[in-house]
Design an enzyme around this catalytic site. Structure first.
Site, PDB file in Angstrom:
ATOM      1  CG  HIS A  50      -0.216  -0.014   2.530  1.00  0.00           C
ATOM      2  ND1 HIS A  50      -0.100  -1.141   3.309  1.00  0.00           N
ATOM      3  CD2 HIS A  50       0.440   0.963   3.193  1.00  0.00           C
ATOM      4  CE1 HIS A  50       0.590  -0.861   4.386  1.00  0.00           C
ATOM      5  NE2 HIS A  50       0.943   0.410   4.342  1.00  0.00           N
TER       6      HIS A  50
HETATM    7  C1  T46 Z   1       2.909   0.665   6.900  1.00  0.00           C
HETATM    8  C2  T46 Z   1       3.674  -0.588   7.087  1.00  0.00           C
HETATM    9  C3  T46 Z   1       5.156  -0.348   7.178  1.00  0.00           C
HETATM   10  C4  T46 Z   1      -4.405  -0.376  13.246  1.00  0.00           C
HETATM   11  O1  T46 Z   1      -5.555  -0.507  13.683  1.00  0.00           O
HETATM   12  N1  T46 Z   1      -3.604   0.610  13.747  1.00  0.00           N
HETATM   13  C5  T46 Z   1      -2.328   0.794  13.313  1.00  0.00           C
HETATM   14  O2  T46 Z   1      -1.627   1.707  13.813  1.00  0.00           O
HETATM   15  C6  T46 Z   1      -1.828  -0.058  12.286  1.00  0.00           C
HETATM   16  C7  T46 Z   1      -0.416   0.145  11.767  1.00  0.00           C
HETATM   17  C8  T46 Z   1      -2.633  -1.043  11.781  1.00  0.00           C
HETATM   18  N2  T46 Z   1      -3.896  -1.190  12.258  1.00  0.00           N
HETATM   19  C9  T46 Z   1      -4.747  -2.264  11.732  1.00  0.00           C
HETATM   20  C10 T46 Z   1      -5.144  -2.117  10.271  1.00  0.00           C
HETATM   21  C11 T46 Z   1      -5.268  -3.554   9.803  1.00  0.00           C
HETATM   22  O3  T46 Z   1      -6.565  -4.020  10.096  1.00  0.00           O
HETATM   23  O4  T46 Z   1      -3.986  -3.477  11.804  1.00  0.00           O
HETATM   24  C12 T46 Z   1      -4.261  -4.309  10.681  1.00  0.00           C
HETATM   25  C13 T46 Z   1      -2.991  -4.679   9.955  1.00  0.00           C
HETATM   26  O5  T46 Z   1      -2.463  -3.522   9.284  1.00  0.00           O
HETATM   27  P1  T46 Z   1      -1.821  -3.605   7.839  1.00  0.00           P
HETATM   28  O6  T46 Z   1      -2.355  -4.739   7.086  1.00  0.00           O
HETATM   29  O7  T46 Z   1      -1.944  -2.245   7.213  1.00  0.00           O
HETATM   30  O8  T46 Z   1      -0.286  -3.897   8.228  1.00  0.00           O
HETATM   31  P2  T46 Z   1       0.992  -3.881   7.266  1.00  0.00           P
HETATM   32  O9  T46 Z   1       2.068  -4.590   8.005  1.00  0.00           O
HETATM   33  O10 T46 Z   1       0.682  -4.334   5.895  1.00  0.00           O
HETATM   34  O11 T46 Z   1       1.385  -2.304   7.163  1.00  0.00           O
HETATM   35  C14 T46 Z   1       1.838  -1.616   8.299  1.00  0.00           C
HETATM   36  C15 T46 Z   1       1.125  -0.254   8.429  1.00  0.00           C
HETATM   37  O12 T46 Z   1      -0.292  -0.457   8.432  1.00  0.00           O
HETATM   38  C16 T46 Z   1       1.476   0.690   7.308  1.00  0.00           C
HETATM   39  O13 T46 Z   1       1.045   2.000   7.626  1.00  0.00           O
HETATM   40  O14 T46 Z   1       3.382   1.614   6.296  1.00  0.00           O
HETATM   41  O15 T46 Z   1       3.240  -1.386   8.204  1.00  0.00           O
END
Ligand code: T46
Length: 138
Positions: A50
């Site tokens: 993303h």
């Molecule tokens: C990024 C990379 C480096 C939350 O509720 N609060 C938070 O602060 C974060 C980071 C995530 N979430 C929730 C959103 C999703 O339902 O946790 C779940 C997993 O997040 P996501 O699939 O976006 O995780 P990654 O590892 O793909 O990405 C993360 C960060 O979301 C993103 O901002 O830049 O790490």
């Protein structure tokens, strides 16, 4: 210009061990509003895929290692994070993917904004479209 912006984080440690301090707006161009970390990442799992419309972040691998791919819509670069004294600055409107997490990887991220799902662009075509719209309006 390279997409990979690594910031050196001085180690203030001594014979007792390492210590790294990061002060928002002193060491970074943004105020730190949120900290999160990824750990126990399943082997062979890739994350990210993303971009963020406004969010800026500093990613630090405080233990273990992982690879980041950054993509600005024109070029794509890979960097390995494997040191608690190196921070990867990720600007807004940069597509990111994380790969090759070691089993002991702890990836800490300092973020300029609170969590906001509407700031995410999770579809690569939408990301490319947003980039070309930005270009057109400049
Ligand atoms: C990024 C990379 C480096 C939350 O509720 N609060 C938070 O602060 C974060 C980071 C995530 N979430 C929730 C959103 C999703 O339902 O946790 C779940 C997993 O997040 P996501 O699939 O976006 O995780 P990654 O590892 O793909 O990405 C993360 C960060 O979301 C993103 O901002 O830049 O790490």
């Amino acid at each position: 210009m390279s997409l990979i912006k690594l910031i050196d984080l001085p180690d203030l440690g001594d014979e007792r061990g390492g210590l790294v301090s990061i002060e928002g707006t002193v060491d970074l161009s943004f105020e730190i509003k949120r900290v999160y970390f990824l750990y126990n990442t399943t082997s062979n799992c890739a994350r990210g895929y993303h971009a963020h419309k406004n969010l800026k972040q500093l990613a630090i691998c405080v233990n273990g290692q992982c690879d980041f791919i950054l993509d600005d819509g024109n070029s794509r670069e890979t960097v390995k994070l494997s040191s608690p004294t190196k921070g990867l600055l990720i600007e807004n409107m940069i597509w990111r993917e994380m790969h090759n997490f070691s089993h002991d990887c702890v990836l800490m991220v300092l973020a300029s904004e609170l969590y906001n799902e509407s700031d995410y662009i999770r579809d690569y075509s939408d990301f490319l479209n947003s980039k070309s719209c930005n270009k057109d309006t400049k």
